[in-house]
Design an enzyme around this catalytic site. Structure first.
Site: not given
Ligand code: SAH
Ligand code: SF4
Length: 348
Positions: A92, A105, A112, A116, A119, A340
């Site tokens: 996406e 974006c 991934c 985390c 996420c 995000c």
């Molecule tokens: N994988 C990379 C880029 C994609 S995530 C990274 O982690 O930086 C992009 C951003 O979304 C990151 O800063 C992450 O911390 C944030 N993010 C992930 N899950 C989120 C959520 N549930 N609510 C708010 N921000 C989130």
């Molecule tokens: Fe992967 Fe989501 Fe962590 Fe970014 S925030 S590294 S997309 S699991």
């Protein structure tokens, strides 16, 4: 012999291809112009070539296109694009309008590996790395669709900014991401100042990124100010703890006046105490930085919660009082799971 996908070729490989066809070198530049600026979807559309030349090229090559499966619009103007790749994987991209900006974006991986805790993309697990052309094609396709709607010329670009903040960890696909960055800047003419790459913190790869693609903007998903808390929400911290990550940040040759953005997803009762804010001030000392506070975007099945606005403002105030530029990021597109950390591209 199988045909060559022209979008899979770097500049040098394009030159080699043209040479192998017995054609003059300027044809490579012409093909690049037609594919990346005029966004030709097939060799047949390259009308600057004679009919014979098009036929000759078509015998040896083709132009691939990622397939736009669906498009959803949020009530706040954010749009989410779902794409199918040649092998059936899906990704996406999210288009975010804001004042005089239109930011796209993009994804660098399907799924991934990083897992985390906050996420949704991380919950899918890893599918595969994207090729450079699959990364760039998200931009080409959205530009084309959006450009037609806004009635701009096919070669004009309605998108002002690109962020690598979609699905995936870009630094775990650095070779393809670096090649994509080359094409976005050199072939499509988008300035590096308008491109931001966000990473969860693969420390050694940060230095490598700057060797391969100097001057692009860097965002670090820090999300905690001590290792104990970061270990809990970001498994990568066990491999590259905060000190290693920030040391890598200190080594980056930043251009004068620029800074590194630190993203901080705010999780109720986990990383939102005033003492966390004070720790953050302490660990960022000496690094030209900007902090983006992102109150958690919730999704079904997650136990994590976003803190109250009051807590978020109090956290921001500690940072501002210490002289750090700190912003609270409005999360756009939540109603269509486009904010995000909410991208899952139809995966279960
Ligand atoms: N994988 C990379 C880029 C994609 S995530 C990274 O982690 O930086 C992009 C951003 O979304 C990151 O800063 C992450 O911390 C944030 N993010 C992930 N899950 C989120 C959520 N549930 N609510 C708010 N921000 C989130
Ligand atoms: Fe992967 Fe989501 Fe962590 Fe970014 S925030 S590294 S997309 S699991």
């Amino acid at each position: 012999m199988s045909k060559i996908n022209l979008k899979s070729l770097s500049k040098d490989k394009m030159k080699e291809f043209v040479k192998a066809q017995g054609l003059p070198a300027y044809r490579a530049k012409q093909l690049i112009h037609w594919i990346y600026e005029k966004k030709a979807e097939s060799i047949d559309r390259i009308t600057e070539l004679s009919k014979e030349a098009r036929e000759k090229f078509s015998d040896a090559a083709y132009i691939s296109n990622i397939n736009l499966l669906s498009r959803q619009a949020s009530k706040d103007g954010t749009e989410k694009f779902l794409f199918a790749l040649e092998d059936g994987e899906s990704i996406e991209s999210v288009l975010i309008p804001d004042k005089d900006r239109l930011t796209l974006c993009i994804s660098s991986q399907a799924g991934c590996t990083m897992g985390c805790g906050f996420c949704l993309t991380g919950k899918i697990g890893f599918r595969r790395n994207l090729k450079a052309y699959e990364i760039v094609d998200q931009i080409i396709t959205v530009m084309k669709v959006k450009g037609a709607e806004l009635k701009v010329k096919s070669s004009a670009n309605p998108i002002t900014n690109i962020v690598f903040m979609g699905m995936g960890e870009p630094l775990l696909n650095l070779d393809e991401v670096a090649e994509a960055l080359k094409r976005i800047t050199e072939f499509m003419g988008i300035s590096k100042r308008r491109i931001t790459l966000s990473t969860s913190g693969i420390a050694p790869k940060i230095i490598e990124l700057y060797k391969k693609a100097p001057h692009i903007n860097l965002a670090i998903s820090l999300n905690a100010a001590d290792n104990k808390t970061r270990d809990l929400i970001m498994p990568i911290n066990k491999k590259y703890p905060i000190e290693a990550l920030l040391n890598a940040c200190r080594k980056i040759p930043l251009s004068p006046g620029s800074s590194i953005t630190f993203e901080y997803v705010m999780l109720d009762g986990i990383n939102d105490r005033p003492s966390d804010a004070q720790n953050l001030v302490r660990i960022l000392r000496g690094i030209p930085s900007k902090v983006n506070l992102i109150p958690l975007n919730p999704y079904e099945g997650s136990k994590l919660k976003r803190p109250s606005d009051k807590k978020v403002f109090a956290f921001q105030k500690v940072l501002i009082n210490a002289g750090i530029n700190a912003f609270i990021r409005k999360s756009k597109g939540q109603d269509i799971l486009a904010a995000c950390g909410q991208l899952k591209a139809g995966y279960k």
